[in-house]
Motif scaffolding. Sequence first.
Motif, PDB file in Angstrom:
ATOM      1  N   SER A  35       0.814  -1.215   0.000  1.00  0.00           N
ATOM      2  CA  SER A  35       0.000   0.000   0.000  1.00  0.00           C
ATOM      3  C   SER A  35       0.845   1.262   0.000  1.00  0.00           C
ATOM      4  O   SER A  35       0.327   2.356  -0.251  1.00  0.00           O
ATOM      5  N   TYR A  36       2.130   1.123   0.308  1.00  0.00           N
ATOM      6  CA  TYR A  36       3.074   2.238   0.345  1.00  0.00           C
ATOM      7  C   TYR A  36       4.196   1.958  -0.647  1.00  0.00           C
ATOM      8  O   TYR A  36       4.524   0.797  -0.915  1.00  0.00           O
ATOM      9  N   HIS A  37       4.792   3.022  -1.169  1.00  0.00           N
ATOM     10  CA  HIS A  37       5.866   2.856  -2.155  1.00  0.00           C
ATOM     11  C   HIS A  37       6.971   3.861  -1.880  1.00  0.00           C
ATOM     12  O   HIS A  37       6.758   4.888  -1.221  1.00  0.00           O
ATOM     13  N   ALA A  38       8.152   3.553  -2.377  1.00  0.00           N
ATOM     14  CA  ALA A  38       9.332   4.371  -2.094  1.00  0.00           C
ATOM     15  C   ALA A  38       9.557   5.422  -3.169  1.00  0.00           C
ATOM     16  O   ALA A  38       9.464   5.132  -4.373  1.00  0.00           O
ATOM     17  N   LEU A  39       9.859   6.630  -2.737  1.00  0.00           N
ATOM     18  CA  LEU A  39      10.314   7.707  -3.618  1.00  0.00           C
ATOM     19  C   LEU A  39      11.818   7.831  -3.431  1.00  0.00           C
ATOM     20  O   LEU A  39      12.288   8.134  -2.340  1.00  0.00           O
ATOM     21  N   VAL A  40      12.566   7.586  -4.501  1.00  0.00           N
ATOM     22  CA  VAL A  40      14.025   7.515  -4.433  1.00  0.00           C
ATOM     23  C   VAL A  40      14.618   8.876  -4.773  1.00  0.00           C
ATOM     24  O   VAL A  40      14.343   9.428  -5.840  1.00  0.00           O
ATOM     25  N   ASP A  41      15.432   9.425  -3.882  1.00  0.00           N
ATOM     26  CA  ASP A  41      16.035  10.734  -4.128  1.00  0.00           C
ATOM     27  C   ASP A  41      17.093  10.679  -5.227  1.00  0.00           C
ATOM     28  O   ASP A  41      17.136  11.546  -6.106  1.00  0.00           O
ATOM     29  N   ASN A  42      17.961   9.691  -5.163  1.00  0.00           N
ATOM     30  CA  ASN A  42      19.058   9.558  -6.124  1.00  0.00           C
ATOM     31  C   ASN A  42      18.667   8.539  -7.181  1.00  0.00           C
ATOM     32  O   ASN A  42      18.599   7.338  -6.916  1.00  0.00           O
ATOM     33  N   LYS A  43      18.386   9.007  -8.395  1.00  0.00           N
ATOM     34  CA  LYS A  43      17.904   8.118  -9.451  1.00  0.00           C
ATOM     35  C   LYS A  43      18.934   7.070  -9.846  1.00  0.00           C
ATOM     36  O   LYS A  43      18.585   6.069 -10.474  1.00  0.00           O
ATOM     37  N   GLN A  44      20.204   7.275  -9.483  1.00  0.00           N
ATOM     38  CA  GLN A  44      21.205   6.236  -9.723  1.00  0.00           C
ATOM     39  C   GLN A  44      20.941   5.000  -8.863  1.00  0.00           C
ATOM     40  O   GLN A  44      21.442   3.912  -9.166  1.00  0.00           O
ATOM     41  N   ASN A  45      20.162   5.168  -7.800  1.00  0.00           N
ATOM     42  CA  ASN A  45      19.820   4.047  -6.926  1.00  0.00           C
ATOM     43  C   ASN A  45      18.595   3.265  -7.409  1.00  0.00           C
ATOM     44  O   ASN A  45      18.269   2.217  -6.850  1.00  0.00           O
ATOM     45  N   LEU A  46      17.920   3.770  -8.435  1.00  0.00           N
ATOM     46  CA  LEU A  46      16.698   3.142  -8.935  1.00  0.00           C
ATOM     47  C   LEU A  46      17.039   2.242 -10.118  1.00  0.00           C
ATOM     48  O   LEU A  46      17.366   2.713 -11.202  1.00  0.00           O
ATOM     49  N   LEU A  47      16.956   0.928  -9.913  1.00  0.00           N
ATOM     50  CA  LEU A  47      17.350  -0.028 -10.946  1.00  0.00           C
ATOM     51  C   LEU A  47      16.193  -0.470 -11.824  1.00  0.00           C
ATOM     52  O   LEU A  47      16.387  -0.788 -13.001  1.00  0.00           O
ATOM     53  N   ALA A  48      14.981  -0.541 -11.254  1.00  0.00           N
ATOM     54  CA  ALA A  48      13.839  -1.033 -12.024  1.00  0.00           C
ATOM     55  C   ALA A  48      12.547  -0.501 -11.423  1.00  0.00           C
ATOM     56  O   ALA A  48      12.456  -0.251 -10.219  1.00  0.00           O
ATOM     57  N   THR A  49      11.549  -0.355 -12.280  1.00  0.00           N
ATOM     58  CA  THR A  49      10.223   0.063 -11.841  1.00  0.00           C
ATOM     59  C   THR A  49       9.183  -0.948 -12.311  1.00  0.00           C
ATOM     60  O   THR A  49       9.397  -1.692 -13.273  1.00  0.00           O
ATOM     61  N   GLY A  50       8.054  -0.962 -11.612  1.00  0.00           N
ATOM     62  CA  GLY A  50       6.856  -1.614 -12.087  1.00  0.00           C
ATOM     63  C   GLY A  50       5.918  -0.522 -12.565  1.00  0.00           C
ATOM     64  O   GLY A  50       6.297   0.654 -12.644  1.00  0.00           O
ATOM     65  N   ASP A  51       4.679  -0.888 -12.871  1.00  0.00           N
ATOM     66  CA  ASP A  51       3.710   0.117 -13.309  1.00  0.00           C
ATOM     67  C   ASP A  51       2.379  -0.128 -12.609  1.00  0.00           C
ATOM     68  O   ASP A  51       1.798  -1.206 -12.729  1.00  0.00           O
ATOM     69  N   TYR A  52       1.937   0.855 -11.836  1.00  0.00           N
ATOM     70  CA  TYR A  52       0.619   0.806 -11.220  1.00  0.00           C
ATOM     71  C   TYR A  52       0.076   2.229 -11.233  1.00  0.00           C
ATOM     72  O   TYR A  52       0.340   3.013 -10.331  1.00  0.00           O
ATOM     73  N   TYR A  53      -0.598   2.577 -12.326  1.00  0.00           N
ATOM     74  CA  TYR A  53      -1.060   3.942 -12.552  1.00  0.00           C
ATOM     75  C   TYR A  53       0.116   4.915 -12.509  1.00  0.00           C
ATOM     76  O   TYR A  53       0.048   6.000 -11.945  1.00  0.00           O
ATOM     77  N   GLY A  54       1.212   4.493 -13.098  1.00  0.00           N
ATOM     78  CA  GLY A  54       2.451   5.253 -13.122  1.00  0.00           C
ATOM     79  C   GLY A  54       3.589   4.395 -12.615  1.00  0.00           C
ATOM     80  O   GLY A  54       3.375   3.305 -12.064  1.00  0.00           O
ATOM     81  N   PRO A  55       4.832   4.858 -12.794  1.00  0.00           N
ATOM     82  CA  PRO A  55       5.992   4.071 -12.364  1.00  0.00           C
ATOM     83  C   PRO A  55       6.014   3.872 -10.850  1.00  0.00           C
ATOM     84  O   PRO A  55       5.720   4.800 -10.095  1.00  0.00           O
ATOM     85  N   VAL A  56       6.358   2.678 -10.431  1.00  0.00           N
ATOM     86  CA  VAL A  56       6.475   2.321  -9.018  1.00  0.00           C
ATOM     87  C   VAL A  56       7.872   1.748  -8.775  1.00  0.00           C
ATOM     88  O   VAL A  56       8.318   0.870  -9.525  1.00  0.00           O
ATOM     89  N   THR A  57       8.545   2.247  -7.762  1.00  0.00           N
ATOM     90  CA  THR A  57       9.869   1.733  -7.424  1.00  0.00           C
ATOM     91  C   THR A  57       9.795   0.235  -7.153  1.00  0.00           C
ATOM     92  O   THR A  57       9.032  -0.213  -6.290  1.00  0.00           O
ATOM     93  N   ALA A  58      10.607  -0.528  -7.899  1.00  0.00           N
ATOM     94  CA  ALA A  58      10.563  -1.986  -7.780  1.00  0.00           C
ATOM     95  C   ALA A  58      11.877  -2.574  -7.293  1.00  0.00           C
ATOM     96  O   ALA A  58      11.887  -3.487  -6.461  1.00  0.00           O
ATOM     97  N   ILE A  59      13.008  -2.093  -7.826  1.00  0.00           N
ATOM     98  CA  ILE A  59      14.320  -2.586  -7.400  1.00  0.00           C
ATOM     99  C   ILE A  59      15.236  -1.389  -7.204  1.00  0.00           C
ATOM    100  O   ILE A  59      15.311  -0.498  -8.061  1.00  0.00           O
TER     101      ILE A  59
END
Length: 205
Positions: free
Chosen positions: A144-168
């Motif tokens: 029910s909660y999702h992460a907002l990543v400050d440093n995009k270099q730390n974001l490896l993959a997203t899912g999609d649930y009415y927009g991008p969702v932090t996945a890895i």
Amino acid sequence: MIAIIDYGMGNLHSVSKAIERLGYEVITTDQPDQILSADAVILPGVGAFGDAMHNLNETGLGDVAKQYAASGKPMLGICLGMQLLFEQSEEYGLHQGLGLLQGKVVKFQGDFKIPHMGWNKLTFLQSSPLFSSLEEGHVYFVHSYHALVDNKQNLLATGDYYGPVTAIVANENVYGMQFHPEKSGELGMELLRNFLALSARSLPV
């Protein structure tokens, strides 16, 4: 040896069985010496962020997790365990996390079903040893909660649930998966295999 941190909240059995199926020796433990001597560590989690951090702080296992992360050996947070890697969460009040990744955890906002539950396709955003020989595919989310990543270099993959969702996510040796790799079929198991391979100490199958 792979150590799963037991702080009283988490889907410990299914993660442990998945690691065994991949040919690794695994222990579920709350003992600091066993955690710190492991070749890789997994921080699982099911439930509320604040309760999880309370348990980690009360047992001292939060400090052990941070000490392990500083060792340079591979560490993986799964589901709530991934969220705990971040600086803070807004779940039922503001709570401080482990601070191993910059960013915060917030509730989904919108006119759609919450929790986000089901299979969603991953989009790989950058290269990672986790993605070695893998193609994008579907994995299983429940949150029910999702992460907002400050440093995009730390974001490896997203899912999609009415927009991008932090996945890895990853910060050097510290990784996180919002979905449950142990419940995500072949792709989930291969992602888990690639993480465990970073420890380079498997047993014969």
